[in-house]
Design a protein around this motif. Structure first.
Motif, mmCIF file in Angstrom:
data_model
loop_
_atom_site.group_PDB
_atom_site.id
_atom_site.type_symbol
_atom_site.label_atom_id
_atom_site.label_comp_id
_atom_site.label_asym_id
_atom_site.label_seq_id
_atom_site.Cartn_x
_atom_site.Cartn_y
_atom_site.Cartn_z
ATOM 1 N N ILE A 531 0.829 -1.200 0.000
ATOM 2 C CA ILE A 531 0.000 0.000 0.000
ATOM 3 C C ILE A 531 0.867 1.255 0.000
ATOM 4 O O ILE A 531 0.583 2.238 -0.696
ATOM 5 C CB ILE A 531 -0.943 -0.019 1.222
ATOM 6 N N SER A 532 1.954 1.207 0.769
ATOM 7 C CA SER A 532 2.871 2.348 0.786
ATOM 8 C C SER A 532 3.477 2.572 -0.588
ATOM 9 O O SER A 532 3.621 3.713 -1.043
ATOM 10 C CB SER A 532 3.969 2.113 1.829
ATOM 11 N N ARG A 533 3.838 1.476 -1.250
ATOM 12 C CA ARG A 533 4.397 1.616 -2.599
ATOM 13 C C ARG A 533 3.361 2.199 -3.567
ATOM 14 O O ARG A 533 3.686 3.041 -4.420
ATOM 15 C CB ARG A 533 4.873 0.259 -3.101
ATOM 16 N N MET A 534 2.135 1.736 -3.454
ATOM 17 C CA MET A 534 1.102 2.231 -4.364
ATOM 18 C C MET A 534 0.850 3.722 -4.156
ATOM 19 O O MET A 534 0.551 4.460 -5.097
ATOM 20 C CB MET A 534 -0.185 1.427 -4.160
ATOM 21 N N ARG A 535 0.960 4.178 -2.912
ATOM 22 C CA ARG A 535 0.805 5.606 -2.657
ATOM 23 C C ARG A 535 1.890 6.406 -3.344
ATOM 24 O O ARG A 535 1.634 7.487 -3.898
ATOM 25 C CB ARG A 535 0.825 5.863 -1.151
ATOM 26 N N VAL A 536 3.112 5.851 -3.311
ATOM 27 C CA VAL A 536 4.206 6.522 -4.000
ATOM 28 C C VAL A 536 3.948 6.558 -5.499
ATOM 29 O O VAL A 536 4.140 7.586 -6.167
ATOM 30 C CB VAL A 536 5.540 5.832 -3.677
ATOM 31 N N ARG A 537 3.495 5.437 -6.059
ATOM 32 C CA ARG A 537 3.204 5.383 -7.499
ATOM 33 C C ARG A 537 2.078 6.357 -7.868
ATOM 34 O O ARG A 537 2.112 7.024 -8.911
ATOM 35 C CB ARG A 537 2.797 3.955 -7.891
#
Length: 605
Positions: A531-537
């Motif tokens: 989820i953290s990665r998706m927020r960055v993306r």
């Protein structure tokens, strides 16, 4: 007759004889008008005295005169007399009934001298032992300051002071008075938990400062007694910090940063400093609370390394630092190395602190048997991951830092400690610049720790043009960048990988409940990371959308508007690139030598 003067000293007076005069010769005559009949030598100084007043109060002198070959013995020698000739002269004044005062400066000395001379009540009422005991019990014991003064005088006394319990009584009295002051300040609204921190420091200052003059062994006894009697741990920590600052001020920054240029200290002084550091660390409260400032712990760790304290002492400090590693600043971790020929910074110590932190996280996960809502220290781990990446970037320019140590610091953290690898990529790029002589194999080994899928758009753009990286690394970056753009353009649902993660998180019926719980915890942690990665993306896509809209407005009607604006949007992101970085440089690996510079760079060149 015993009287107390205004300065609470004890005055001794008898009407046995008029006040004598003293001679300034090597042989001191107490009475000039009456010839002496016995000479007593104390530490090389002789006293011409009279037998009668001495044997009437001192059992030791009476026995020495009686045990002589004849009663007319005229010379005696007192070996290892407590306090030396000065204290002996005061004791003789008491025997002659002369006026003098018992003070904190001589109370312990006179008590030991009276014990040595056996001046008990068996020979005369209100003898010197009784007089000094009255002063110690009725005057000294009720004042913390006077107890400290008496303890300081005990430092020069032989073990007889310990045997008589003078030091133990003073230590217990100091602890009791400090505890009473703590209770009084609490009842009067001056408690340290109040709103005024200035008031707190004021009520502690009066006795914390006094304790700093004690010798380390006496100070150790005082702190142990305070902890046993119930003095607040915060007050004890304040005292420890003040004592360390006062007693270790000889170890300056120049000694730590430039140990070779400083004058060597004596072995005695070095042992004393080592003892002080080890003792203070052993006196820290057992509960690892936040009341101990991290700056103090790091300062003691640096001093422990400087004076070569015991391994157990340094490990204790490292464990306490690891307990709060997520709030440690970068400057605290930059511990200078004192080993000749080693790296500029003490990487091994930071490595041990990090191992300790990870072990504590693992222990917390094993002990946490509650619900699935606990993150198992994942939030702290992410903070530490960012901290370590910044630390790696700071130590990377060190020309003496070996590749093995650098890689070991990278690999010690688990994969889920980093949401993105931008900080890690930056540190590795700095290391490659500062070490241009690395072989191709070593470069590949170092770059293998970077997960290209966890690089942001900016980092990927920089890595694709970075000629310091191996070709394989650049190819991987371009490949995953192509996949990212494809997913961004063709797949807007965002439920691909996430749905797979969720579907894979169903516990198996063949697994034990404990294994199911561990598996769910692991899946939960991976989902949070995703989820953290998706927020960055998502943030990156929003930036690209803004760039594309601007391009479409500038070049409306052009068929290539979308792709041109997308390319320009990617190229404009310059967090990892400086001016002119977009141009392709053909300097190759040979250009690393001219680019290698040490220092603290926050941007890629």
């Amino acid at each position: 007759m015993v009287t107390f003067s205004d300065n609470t000293s004890l005055s001794s007076s008898n009407n046995a004889s008029p006040a004598p005069k003293f001679a300034n010769s090597s042989t001191t005559r107490i009475f000039l008008d009456v010839a002496g009949d016995i000479t007593i030598a104390v530490d090389g100084e002789s006293f011409l005295l009279h037998k009668f007043p001495l044997v009437s109060r001192s059992g030791k002198i009476r026995k020495m005169v009686a045990n002589g070959k004849d009663y007319n013995v005229s010379k005696l020698e007192l070996v290892n007399f407590p306090g030396g000739p000065q204290t002996f002269e005061l004791a003789m004044k008491f025997c002659y009934g002369m006026n003098f005062e018992i003070t904190t400066a001589n109370a312990a000395l006179l008590r030991c001298a009276a014990e040595y001379l056996e001046m008990t009540e068996d020979y005369r009422d209100e003898n010197l032992i009784a007089r000094t005991e009255v002063y110690l019990n009725e005057v000294v014991a009720h004042s913390l300051e006077k107890c400290v003064e008496v303890l300081c005088t005990c430092e020069t006394l032989p073990p007889i002071a310990e045997e008589l319990g003078i030091t133990d009584r003073c230590v217990d009295a100091i602890a009791m008075n400090a505890c009473k002051e703590q209770l009084v300040s609490g009842l009067s609204g001056l408690d340290c938990d109040g709103e005024s921190t200035e008031l707190k420091s004021g009520c502690l200052e009066w006795w914390i400062e006094d304790l700093s003059v004690l010798r380390i062994d006496y100070y150790h006894k005082v702190i142990i007694a305070m902890g046993r009697i119930g003095v607040r741990p915060d007050s004890i920590v304040e005292s420890l910090m003040h004592y360390a600052q006062a007693s270790l001020k000889g170890i300056g920054k120049c000694q730590i940063l430039n140990p070779v240029r400083t004058k060597p200290i004596s072995a005695t002084a070095e042992n004393e400093q080592r003892t002080i550091v080890e003792t203070i660390v052993s006196l820290l409260p057992e509960v690892k609370s936040s009341s101990i400032p991290l700056s103090f712990l790091f300062g003691m760790l640096r001093m422990g390394i400087m004076v070569e304290a015991k391994v157990a002492c340094r490990l204790e400090l490292e464990s306490r630092i690891a307990f709060r590693l997520e709030i440690v600043s970068l400057d605290d971790l930059l511990i200078p190395s004192l080993s000749a020929g080693d790296s500029l910074f003490d990487v091994d110590t930071v490595h041990r602190i990090l191992i300790n932190f990870l072990q504590q996280i693992e222990d917390e996960e094993n002990e946490d048997c509650g619900g699935y809502e606990s993150d198992g220290g994942h939030g702290s781990l992410l903070k530490v991951g960012r901290l370590i990446d910044s630390y790696l970037a700071e130590i990377a320019p060190d020309p003496y830092l070996s590749l093995q140590k650098f890689i070991a610091m990278i690999e010690i953290l688990p994969d889920y400690a980093r949401v993105i690898d931008d900080g890690l990529y930056r540190a590795i790029d700095i290391y490659l610049k500062a070490h241009p002589m690395l072989s191709d194999h070593e470069c590949k080994k170092l770059c293998r720790v970077i997960d290209c899928q966890k690089l942001s758009q900016e980092a990927s753009n920089h890595a694709a043009q970075n000629e310091r990286l191996p070709v394989q690394m650049a190819v991987r970056v371009l490949y995953f960048e192509q996949l990212r753009l494809k997913n961004a353009l063709c797949t807007r649902s965002g439920d691909g990988l996430l749905s797979q993660k969720i579907s894979s998180g169903v516990p198996s019926a063949a697994m034990s409940p404990r294994d199911n719980y561990a598996s769910l915890r692991r899946e939960n942690r991976e989902l949070k990371l995703e989820i953290s990665r998706m927020r960055v993306r998502l943030s990156e896509l929003e930036k690209e959308q803004v760039v594309m809209k601007r391009g479409m407005m500038d070049k409306s009607g052009n068929g290539k508007t979308f792709f041109n604006s997308l390319s320009k949007g990617i190229g404009r992101i310059g967090i990892f690139s400086g001016p002119g970085e977009g141009k392709h440089q053909k300097s190759g690996r040979k250009s690393r030598g001219s680019e290698a510079k040490t220092g603290r760079s926050r941007r890629y060149p």
